[in-house]
Motif scaffolding. Structure first.
Motif, PDB file in Angstrom:
ATOM      1  N   ALA A 147       0.822  -1.209   0.000  1.00 41.90           N
ATOM      2  CA  ALA A 147       0.000   0.000   0.000  1.00 41.90           C
ATOM      3  C   ALA A 147       0.859   1.263   0.000  1.00 41.90           C
ATOM      4  O   ALA A 147       0.567   2.220  -0.724  1.00 41.90           O
ATOM      5  CB  ALA A 147      -0.936  -0.008   1.202  1.00 41.90           C
ATOM      6  N   LEU A 148       1.920   1.273   0.800  1.00 44.54           N
ATOM      7  CA  LEU A 148       2.796   2.442   0.845  1.00 44.54           C
ATOM      8  C   LEU A 148       3.515   2.657  -0.484  1.00 44.54           C
ATOM      9  O   LEU A 148       3.835   3.793  -0.845  1.00 44.54           O
ATOM     10  CB  LEU A 148       3.799   2.315   1.993  1.00 44.54           C
ATOM     11  N   GLU A 152       0.917   4.587  -2.357  1.00 38.54           N
ATOM     12  CA  GLU A 152       0.479   5.872  -1.771  1.00 38.54           C
ATOM     13  C   GLU A 152       1.314   6.145  -0.529  1.00 38.54           C
ATOM     14  O   GLU A 152       1.005   5.659   0.560  1.00 38.54           O
ATOM     15  CB  GLU A 152      -1.004   5.785  -1.420  1.00 38.54           C
ATOM     16  N   GLU A 189       1.665   8.648   1.411  1.00 41.71           N
ATOM     17  CA  GLU A 189       0.979   9.348   2.503  1.00 41.71           C
ATOM     18  C   GLU A 189       0.047   8.430   3.300  1.00 41.71           C
ATOM     19  O   GLU A 189      -0.451   8.825   4.349  1.00 41.71           O
ATOM     20  CB  GLU A 189       0.180  10.531   1.953  1.00 41.71           C
ATOM     21  N   LEU A 190      -0.169   7.217   2.826  1.00 43.73           N
ATOM     22  CA  LEU A 190      -1.067   6.283   3.518  1.00 43.73           C
ATOM     23  C   LEU A 190      -0.577   5.959   4.920  1.00 43.73           C
ATOM     24  O   LEU A 190      -1.355   5.573   5.784  1.00 43.73           O
ATOM     25  CB  LEU A 190      -1.234   4.990   2.697  1.00 43.73           C
ATOM     26  N   LEU A 240      -2.489   6.807   7.979  1.00 47.05           N
ATOM     27  CA  LEU A 240      -3.662   6.017   8.357  1.00 47.05           C
ATOM     28  C   LEU A 240      -3.283   4.665   8.959  1.00 47.05           C
ATOM     29  O   LEU A 240      -4.169   3.864   9.257  1.00 47.05           O
ATOM     30  CB  LEU A 240      -4.561   5.800   7.137  1.00 47.05           C
ATOM     31  N   CYS A 244      -3.670  -0.158  11.271  1.00 48.05           N
ATOM     32  CA  CYS A 244      -5.117  -0.315  11.337  1.00 48.05           C
ATOM     33  C   CYS A 244      -5.511  -0.592  12.789  1.00 48.05           C
ATOM     34  O   CYS A 244      -4.952  -1.485  13.421  1.00 48.05           O
ATOM     35  CB  CYS A 244      -5.567  -1.488  10.472  1.00 48.05           C
ATOM     36  N   VAL A 286      -9.286   3.535   3.286  1.00 49.89           N
ATOM     37  CA  VAL A 286      -8.480   3.774   2.087  1.00 49.89           C
ATOM     38  C   VAL A 286      -9.255   4.612   1.072  1.00 49.89           C
ATOM     39  O   VAL A 286      -8.662   5.317   0.266  1.00 49.89           O
ATOM     40  CB  VAL A 286      -8.007   2.426   1.487  1.00 49.89           C
ATOM     41  N   ALA A 296      -8.257   8.168   0.419  1.00 46.80           N
ATOM     42  CA  ALA A 296      -7.058   8.445  -0.382  1.00 46.80           C
ATOM     43  C   ALA A 296      -7.408   8.652  -1.856  1.00 46.80           C
ATOM     44  O   ALA A 296      -6.631   9.237  -2.601  1.00 46.80           O
ATOM     45  CB  ALA A 296      -6.044   7.305  -0.249  1.00 46.80           C
ATOM     46  N   ASN A 314      -7.426   6.623  -4.378  1.00 49.41           N
ATOM     47  CA  ASN A 314      -6.395   6.036  -5.231  1.00 49.41           C
ATOM     48  C   ASN A 314      -6.821   4.610  -5.561  1.00 49.41           C
ATOM     49  O   ASN A 314      -6.687   3.709  -4.735  1.00 49.41           O
ATOM     50  CB  ASN A 314      -5.043   6.046  -4.508  1.00 49.41           C
ATOM     51  N   LEU A 370      -5.106   1.258  -4.597  1.00 46.77           N
ATOM     52  CA  LEU A 370      -5.169   0.714  -3.238  1.00 46.77           C
ATOM     53  C   LEU A 370      -6.362  -0.210  -3.017  1.00 46.77           C
ATOM     54  O   LEU A 370      -6.438  -0.878  -1.985  1.00 46.77           O
ATOM     55  CB  LEU A 370      -5.234   1.859  -2.214  1.00 46.77           C
ATOM     56  N   ALA A 394      -7.078  -2.909   0.080  1.00 43.57           N
ATOM     57  CA  ALA A 394      -8.177  -2.670   1.016  1.00 43.57           C
ATOM     58  C   ALA A 394      -9.117  -3.872   1.079  1.00 43.57           C
ATOM     59  O   ALA A 394      -9.546  -4.278   2.164  1.00 43.57           O
ATOM     60  CB  ALA A 394      -8.944  -1.414   0.623  1.00 43.57           C
TER      61      ALA A 394
END
Length: 134
Positions: free
Chosen positions: A66-67, A70, A72-73, A76, A79, A102, A105, A107, A110, A114
């Motif tokens: 995920a990173l 994105e 900037e994720l 978040l 979890c 997600v 975001a 995006n 992702l 998710a």
């Protein structure tokens, strides 16, 4: 629209915490932090509060994926999974719904991550104490 996946059980609080941690581990999640809200509020504010724990869960492989899509994720992550006693004496376990989380975001890259995390959290909740009620 709910932002959590939730399960209630009549099991004892500490049993549910241990069961939740084990179920998370079985799905590839580590618990990076374990916040005892009841204890913290007593120590910091001298306030009594119900049994309440926040587990910061992370699956390194899925987080890395995920990173990569994105950066900037990370704001978040991890979890959160919460466990708390309800007014009727049962225990509730709620996990953040990664599809909702997600979604902010915006995006599409992702989406598959998710969905994967959502499915794993559903299995975690299903594994917690068979005598629970949804």
């Amino acid at each position: 629209m709910s932002y959590t996946l939730t399960k209630r059980t009549d099991s004892e609080f500490d049993v549910v915490v241990e069961s939740t941690i084990a179920a998370l581990e079985n799905e590839g999640f580590g618990v990076l932090c374990d916040i005892d809200v009841q204890k913290t509020l007593k120590e910091k504010l001298d306030e009594d509060f119900r049994s309440y724990r926040i587990l910061g869960a992370c699956n390194p492989q899925l987080a890395h994926q995920a990173l990569g899509e994105e950066i900037e994720l990370g704001a978040l992550l991890p979890c959160n999974v919460i466990i708390y006693e309800t007014d009727d004496g049962s225990v509730t376990v709620s996990a953040v719904d990664p599809e909702q989380l997600v979604g902010i975001a915006d995006n599409p890259a992702l989406d598959s991550v998710a969905v994967e995390v959502h499915e794993r959290f559903e299995r975690v909740l299903s594994a917690i104490e068979a005598d629970g009620v949804n």
